[in-house]
Design a protein around this motif. Sequence first.
Motif, short mmCIF file in Angstrom:
data_model
loop_
_atom_site.label_atom_id
_atom_site.label_comp_id
_atom_site.label_asym_id
_atom_site.label_seq_id
_atom_site.Cartn_x
_atom_site.Cartn_y
_atom_site.Cartn_z
N VAL A 141 19.94 -10.41 13.98
CA VAL A 141 20.16 -10.88 15.34
C VAL A 141 21.52 -11.55 15.35
O VAL A 141 21.96 -12.09 14.35
N PRO A 142 22.15 -11.51 16.44
CA PRO A 142 23.45 -12.18 16.51
C PRO A 142 23.30 -13.68 16.44
O PRO A 142 22.24 -14.23 16.77
N GLU A 143 24.34 -14.27 16.05
CA GLU A 143 24.35 -15.72 15.93
C GLU A 143 24.07 -16.38 17.27
O GLU A 143 23.54 -17.47 17.36
N THR A 144 24.46 -15.68 18.27
CA THR A 144 24.31 -16.25 19.61
C THR A 144 22.91 -16.00 20.18
O THR A 144 22.61 -16.41 21.28
N ALA A 145 22.15 -15.33 19.41
CA ALA A 145 20.80 -15.06 19.91
C ALA A 145 20.02 -16.37 19.99
O ALA A 145 20.29 -17.32 19.27
N THR A 146 19.08 -16.34 20.85
CA THR A 146 18.26 -17.54 20.97
C THR A 146 17.14 -17.50 19.93
O THR A 146 16.85 -16.46 19.35
N THR B 131 20.22 -21.39 20.78
CA THR B 131 20.74 -20.26 20.03
C THR B 131 20.69 -20.60 18.56
O THR B 131 20.51 -21.74 18.18
N ASN C 31 14.99 -21.66 23.56
CA ASN C 31 16.22 -21.35 24.27
C ASN C 31 17.47 -21.68 23.47
O ASN C 31 18.57 -21.29 23.84
N LEU D 255 14.63 -15.05 20.91
CA LEU D 255 14.92 -13.67 20.56
C LEU D 255 14.64 -13.42 19.08
O LEU D 255 14.08 -12.39 18.70
N LEU D 256 15.02 -14.38 18.31
CA LEU D 256 14.75 -14.25 16.89
C LEU D 256 13.26 -14.09 16.64
O LEU D 256 12.82 -13.25 15.87
N THR E 61 12.16 -10.73 17.64
CA THR E 61 12.62 -9.70 16.72
C THR E 61 11.79 -9.70 15.44
O THR E 61 11.35 -8.65 14.96
#
Length: 662
Positions: free
Chosen positions: A381-386, A423, A421, A389-390, A393
């Motif tokens: 997951v991108p670093e900016t993902a919350t 990131t 929320n 989201l992690l 995923t």
Amino acid sequence: MVVKRRFSCVSNGFDFPYIPRAPRSSRRKVSSKRADDQIRAIDLLASLAGKLLEESESSSTSTHAFEGDNHDHLLGVIKQEQEDGYNKPCKSEFSDPGNPASKSTSEYTSVTCLQFSSLENDCILKQTQISDCKRACGLKPLVGCENKKRDCELLVESGDISEETGVVNAAAGFEQGEATRGLEDGGLIADTFNLQDPRQLHLQSPESVHLDDDVKLTPCNRVPRCSFEGYGNHSNLVCRDDDENCCKYDKCKSYRPPSRVGNRRVQNSVMTKYGRAASKLKSFEYPRTDGRLKTLYRKRKLCYGYNPWKPETVHRKRRLSDKGLAVNYDGGLSSESASNSSEKGESENGDFSAPIGLHSKDSRVKLSIKSFRIPELVVEVPETATVGLLKRTVNEAVTALLGGGIRIGVLVQGKKVRDDNNTLSQIGLSCRENLGNLGFTLDPVPETLPVSLCSENPVVSMPTDSKNLPERSEAYPALDSRIPFPLQDADHLIISGNSLENNHELVPYQSDITAEEQPSSDSRALVPVSALDSKAFAIVLVKDKSKRTELSQRRTRRPFSVTEVEALVHAVEKLGTGRWRDVKKRSFEDASHRTYVDLKDKWKTLVHTASISPQQRRGEPVPQELLDRVLAAHRYWLQHQMKQNGKHQLAAKMVVRSGWSM
DNA sequence: ATTAGGG
DNA sequence: CCCTAAT
């Protein structure tokens, strides 16, 4: 000269291009030769298995019935054995004799807890399960592995003491013959754990034997020597396919209390069920049509990477990859160690106490595995993902492995991150740093209806309150309400589930799995059931829930809109029935949730709908005009198809004739 | 992978 | 929608 021409359907005002298509009517449903061959082979195997069984039965001390067999293809099992056991069931070429912990007292408990390592770190997937829940939970794929020569399976064991020998056999549920057949069939491993001295068991704790360190995983390509001792054994099974893909089914825990009641009946029924399941799983040439088996069969497909004949793995994996996830199994599941748990724990608590001697015939053995590792579960997951989201995923990946019903928690430095929320960078994670601080937890999704989730195996329901107990006890004598059940507070369970919902800052994760023993702490893979507390109860729900999730794996229903129907009708008018892939491409290219099978099915229902009276129709009404077109197109293409058939037959006859004349 | 057909 | 058999 015959020229292909276009048919047109004047009466409906549209063109039906002529597309030649060979009829499929000649398809046969059954390839009888193959079936026969396989049945014959299976019979052979079964009889061989029977022989082996006889041998193993006739020599109780030498139980290596399958020793020497070449089972190179096999996978991993967890096994455990008595160090001092003269009745060693499985020779331990995979065990670790040097492991000091393996001499322990040997009480087995059942549990599950997962720990997996992700890219940089190990993540604890917490999921506990107490074996004492009196519930048969069914064949459940626990972990599959697909890597060649790799392994990785976790087993949850429980067992009982057989009447004849007093041997404690861990694990659950296949009838001997069936299991053996499965084994011989090349796909199933049964692993039996024995405890030769029931008295010892009693001295320690009537019910909960705790498993020490001698849980072993065997690699995929090796084979444990296993034996089956006496009917009524419960055995673990590993299914594998010929491509070394494997999948472990967590066999049902037919949870029985330390009751004096033998509860043979329940057990037998469960065993029978799984016996058949085993049969079905590998010898599916035997027609089995009852619903349960069907369900089990379905589960088989759900099991990651498992397919007895063909490597379905590829598809499954690709599906994951399509979503940007890669799940790799690498290096094998390690269950490096088992903790020692105080076998005293439970007896002290009295939770599982029962009069010594009363249950000597039927002692459940509970094995508690607090965690195990999945070699690698890679999630990006991108670093900016919350955090949210992690979680999603990871959940997706985990679900692919273990089925649903799991809530992912994120731990940073052992503390639970409550705010989804944030990131990842906000909580201090970046691509290259601090990933070691990251951990995950697995919790059951709170269940609002904790009872009777296991409709398929409604052997026993968990108590939710005392007033339900009598009923259960009645249905299942084994569940004696006098037996103190340690985890009766369903409310607590739900609350504990919900409590994870609240969003706050980092709060200490209130679990028995805390930061210090997360990731790489292997020293306590196994914990006593007593330590599991209510979470142990929760795992039961996890199992049930995930089971239910498996059952509800069917896609969510997505009714066709009128617009879609219109598009479908139009496409079929043009392309005809039987070209669903083209229909899909033509009109539903962007509707990823509509497969060509869906379109075909929808057409089928449309035809049906159009054929019945409007009063009988349900759902969103389809305009009559569309239905008329459906019928018209249907008729047209049907006729067209028949014409084609006629042509083919004619052509065939001509060929035959000309052949004869030559 | 597609298609047909039963459930 | 699912499952399976046959292509």
